[in-house]
Design an enzyme around this catalytic site. Structure first.
Site, PDB file in Angstrom:
ATOM      1  CG  ASP A 131      -2.093   0.932   1.066  1.00 15.05           C
ATOM      2  OD1 ASP A 131      -2.440   1.263  -0.091  1.00 15.05           O
ATOM      3  OD2 ASP A 131      -2.678   1.330   2.092  1.00 15.05           O
ATOM      4  CE1 TYR A 133      -0.431   8.502   4.320  1.00 16.86           C
ATOM      5  CE2 TYR A 133       1.637   9.707   4.175  1.00 16.86           C
ATOM      6  CZ  TYR A 133       0.410   9.482   4.780  1.00 16.86           C
ATOM      7  OH  TYR A 133       0.046  10.259   5.867  1.00 16.86           O
ATOM      8  CG  HIS A 138      -4.923  10.547   2.880  1.00 13.85           C
ATOM      9  ND1 HIS A 138      -6.018  10.479   3.719  1.00 13.85           N
ATOM     10  CD2 HIS A 138      -4.041   9.624   3.343  1.00 13.85           C
ATOM     11  CE1 HIS A 138      -5.797   9.537   4.640  1.00 13.85           C
ATOM     12  NE2 HIS A 138      -4.604   9.013   4.430  1.00 13.85           N
ATOM     13  NE  ARG A 147       4.169  15.612  10.578  1.00 13.14           N
ATOM     14  CZ  ARG A 147       3.607  14.449  10.233  1.00 13.14           C
ATOM     15  NH1 ARG A 147       3.517  13.471  11.111  1.00 13.14           N
ATOM     16  NH2 ARG A 147       3.144  14.280   9.016  1.00 13.14           N
ATOM     17  CD  GLU A 202      -6.502   4.943   4.718  1.00 16.23           C
ATOM     18  OE1 GLU A 202      -5.770   4.181   4.066  1.00 16.23           O
ATOM     19  OE2 GLU A 202      -6.068   5.744   5.581  1.00 16.23           O
ATOM     20  CD  GLU A 204      -5.478   2.933  -0.292  1.00 18.39           C
ATOM     21  OE1 GLU A 204      -4.710   2.271  -1.016  1.00 18.39           O
ATOM     22  OE2 GLU A 204      -5.330   3.057   0.939  1.00 18.39           O
ATOM     23  CG  ASP A 236      -5.900   0.542   3.637  1.00 20.85           C
ATOM     24  OD1 ASP A 236      -5.906  -0.553   4.210  1.00 20.85           O
ATOM     25  OD2 ASP A 236      -5.070   1.445   3.865  1.00 20.85           O
ATOM     26  NE  ARG A 240      -8.325   6.600   9.588  1.00 21.29           N
ATOM     27  CZ  ARG A 240      -7.599   6.457   8.491  1.00 21.29           C
ATOM     28  NH1 ARG A 240      -6.333   6.051   8.574  1.00 21.29           N
ATOM     29  NH2 ARG A 240      -8.118   6.680   7.315  1.00 21.29           N
ATOM     30  CD  GLN A 243      -3.369   4.348  10.831  1.00 21.58           C
ATOM     31  OE1 GLN A 243      -4.570   4.277  10.591  1.00 21.58           O
ATOM     32  NE2 GLN A 243      -2.508   4.857   9.964  1.00 21.58           N
ATOM     33  CE1 TYR A 247       1.513   6.932  14.759  1.00 14.39           C
ATOM     34  CE2 TYR A 247       2.717   6.793  12.707  1.00 14.39           C
ATOM     35  CZ  TYR A 247       2.264   7.534  13.763  1.00 14.39           C
ATOM     36  OH  TYR A 247       2.551   8.861  13.834  1.00 14.39           O
ATOM     37  CE  LYS A 256      -3.815   2.057   7.247  1.00 11.42           C
ATOM     38  NZ  LYS A 256      -4.571   2.983   6.394  1.00 11.42           N
ATOM     39  CB  THR A 260      -7.570  -4.742   1.916  1.00  7.58           C
ATOM     40  OG1 THR A 260      -6.662  -4.480   3.000  1.00  7.58           O
ATOM     41  CG2 THR A 260      -7.401  -3.693   0.837  1.00  7.58           C
ATOM     42  CB  THR A 363      -6.410   7.851   1.347  1.00  7.31           C
ATOM     43  OG1 THR A 363      -6.326   6.749   2.237  1.00  7.31           O
ATOM     44  CG2 THR A 363      -7.821   8.410   1.366  1.00  7.31           C
ATOM     45  CD  GLU A 377      -8.216  12.842   4.006  1.00  5.86           C
ATOM     46  OE1 GLU A 377      -7.954  13.693   3.142  1.00  5.86           O
ATOM     47  OE2 GLU A 377      -8.330  11.629   3.739  1.00  5.86           O
TER      48      GLU A 377
END
Lengths: 431, 431
Positions: A131, A133, A138, A147, A202, A204, A236, A240, A243, A247, A256, A260, A363, A377
């Site tokens: 997978d 990114y 996204h 951040r 997600e 995709e 996907d 959350r 995760q 992670y 995850k 899928t 995503t 999001e």
């Protein structure tokens, strides 16, 4: 290459195929279908029907015939995907002829099944699932939640970021999304095992690897596009809260790998040729791709203008007869990296890609709230619920929710083609 | 369960098997071997020989016979691994009898091949490969290089950290380690494609999944140990410079997936029964495992006392006839999580584990410099070279270097058993 199989004027003698919103004769996607009383086998979609490839092989010639025979008795498309691109193109040409030329009608008609009477399975036996990114909007939106001052990490515009996913839990559209359990931690309290409370989609695309394995080393960018045989929609599913806790430092794992979902038809890169466009998603001042990721042809036509929409229908909406609402409508043009760049990067260290491997794009969100590909999001990390017509609200998915992805491509002068649905219903955790 | 097959007094009539340092009759590991002029097939190691399972099936009874027949004509051990634990145990009993009871000698001897004349392949077709991070001393030492004040992340003692690796690039011992290329970034200069200059080993154990897939949900911790059919040595080759630049935010990818090497014999959990011990690696004040990771039997006998040594021999050492030097000698007792805990965690979200899946433990370092499992640790992130007898120094691996892992188990009152070598030679990048 664009040829007669893409002409808007082409049409099939199969009832309902001409002007079909998903599967006109210009599409001809491959899948694995199970007709009543028969074993799973390879087929090609035409309108609301499916044609068995093994049975059709007798009506084909040359490379088309051998490609159809290669996969004829298999329960997965791997052998077809492994054929050279030229053979797959020849098969498309041959099937186009069978299904558009009325002189074949008498012989082909008995080999057709109504899709509505068939089950559709996972199209390939997936060796490895990676997978990426590559959806920059996204990455930026999710990064901003973590951040705010520095949403994109320094490597993002140089490295097509990717990680390995789980092949054994990729399922075809329709598989229930059993709410997973996992370790979650709320604030500073000790972690606990809990059903996820932040189940997300997600949106995709899935890229199906084709051709011979690159046992001799990296796939150069100039040859990389031909290693993608076709595309499906891919969801996907993500937990959350699991995760967030698991992670660091090695990436997503149990958040995850419970499921899928892919749409069951592989829409070939040949069918998508009219919808190739120049990548447009780089911003002024962005670094040039490093040499191994740069190819003139890829820069001029390496991206796809494929639209994808995600919809949500809650249990209560279903009971009230309220149609699904759109969560977001987006486009593969929002990907920062092309399929060829993903293949060239994946193999630059000598890693072998094998026919039937699946690459998720990551995503594909657009830049605004109408084009988001995840609830993370849309709900600003769960802080801002979205309103539904029933008066219900959602930050993340609840039991009974049905999420569907729909994908299509259209362009002036060409027939619209579609991917068929990629759907999953959330069901309560077991035990 | 410890039984007559483990007795130190047991011995085989096969020449050289009695007192063999790796493969006495108490071991009986399975693998895929290719004898001259024959196709790859399943066998069991005895001393310096290998016995074909398919041919041996005729001499076995009941479950042992059907287990041997199941895998007899296969080129991978997956069908044997998929057998219930009881059948695998019965096969061990049956083979023990054939190879220790001299009355079988006449019939069995013609079915034996010298290992030296055979090639040994990858033992299973790996569906999915997961790599954990269960070596706490490694996690702490590597963490200290990045975060001196806070080496272990807050989740470490709660979550068996893991991530998915690449199945298609797992190879059997002996495969060349072609120096990979990848994106690397030195300081603040722009990244560039380069051969890795920080090629490292990672000393691990590989756990081979067995039994029926858990399609119905999580594997409870009480049943989890039985889902591991056997163990191999595993070297998770790593390109540290590529890893440092690519791994945020989704974990290692191209830094790892160019090659993973396993020793070709699967040493069964039955053979390892005498070497089970209580996990000892938790420190005072550590949190208790969450309920789904806690089982009384697992706490009393869930760990293994398996010793593993990594050695290095450079090209120059080889030319000078200087024996390999030991980089580190460590023990599986330094793992923070047991195999059962890894299985219970991996499946707690409903993820399906399938026979033939491979789980890496993560680098098994001990607490001091004599027991490190990677050069990253030994050289303090490349800052302190290690000295070799030739006057050469190493921070990371150079072309021509040969790294070997050796694993064994021994305990008072039991015969020593071994894993056979897990070896790779670094060769220059191609092109």
């Amino acid at each position: 290459m664009i040829d007669e199989t893409h002409a808007a004027s082409a049409s099939s003698w199969v009832e309902g195929a001409a002007g079909h919103r998903e599967f006109p004769v210009q599409n001809l996607p491959y899948g694995i279908f199970t007709a009543p009383g028969a074993p799973p086998r390879a087929g090609v979609a035409i309108g609301d029907h499916v044609l068995g490839l093994g049975a059709a092989a007798d009506l084909l010639d040359g490379r088309a015939r051998s490609a159809a025979q290669a996969v004829g008795e298999e329960q997965h498309l791997n052998r077809l995907l492994a054929e050279p691109a030229e053979s797959r193109a020849a098969l498309r040409q041959g099937l186009f002829r069978l299904l558009s030329d009325r002189s074949f009608e008498k012989r082909v008609r008995p080999l057709l099944f109504r899709q509505a009477n068939c089950q559709l399975g996972l199209p390939a036996k997936i060796g490895d699932y990676t997978d990426f990114y590559a959806g920059i909007h996204h990455a930026r939106a999710v990064g901003a939640l973590l951040r705010p001052d520095n949403p994109l990490l320094p490597n993002y515009k140089y490295v097509p970021i990717g990680y390995h996913g789980r092949a054994s839990t990729v399922r075809a559209s329709g598989a229930d999304v059993v709410r997973p359990r996992g370790q979650v931690r709320a604030g500073d309290t000790p972690p606990a095992l809990s059903e996820t409370r932040r189940l997300d989609l997600e949106l995709e695309l899935g890229l199906w690897v084709g051709g011979a394995p690159n046992d001799d080393g990296p796939v150069p960018i100039s040859a990389a596009a031909s290693r993608i045989a076709g595309l499906s929609l891919l969801n996907d599913w993500s937990a959350r809260d699991v995760q967030a806790w698991e992670y660091q430092p090695l990436g997503p794992f149990l958040a995850k790998n419970f499921l899928t979902t892919v749409s069951p038809w592989i829409v070939t890169t040949e069918a998508l040729a009219p919808f190739r466009v120049a990548p447009t998603n780089r911003e002024p001042g962005d670094p040039s791709p490093l040499d191994y990721l740069f190819d003139r042809n890829d820069q001029s036509l390496g991206a796809y203008d494929i639209r994808i929409r995600a919809t949500l229908q809650t249990e209560r909406m279903r009971q009230a007869g309220i149609a699904p609402v759109t969560l977001g409508t987006t486009s593969a043009m929002y990907l920062y990296w092309t399929p060829a760049q993903l293949v060239a990067h994946h193999t630059v260290n000598g890693c072998t890609l094998v026919a039937g491997d699946l690459l998720g794009t990551g995503t594909i969100s657009g830049p605004d709230d109408a084009s988001r590909g995840s609830l993370m999001e849309l709900s600003r990390g769960g802080r801002e619920p979205i309103d539904l017509p029933t008066g219900e609200q959602r930050t993340f998915l609840e039991d009974g929710d049905v999420v569907e992805l729909h994908g299509w491509a259209e362009a002036d002068g060409f027939a619209r083609i579609g991917f068929g649905p990629c759907v999953g219903k959330v069901v309560a955790a077991t035990r």
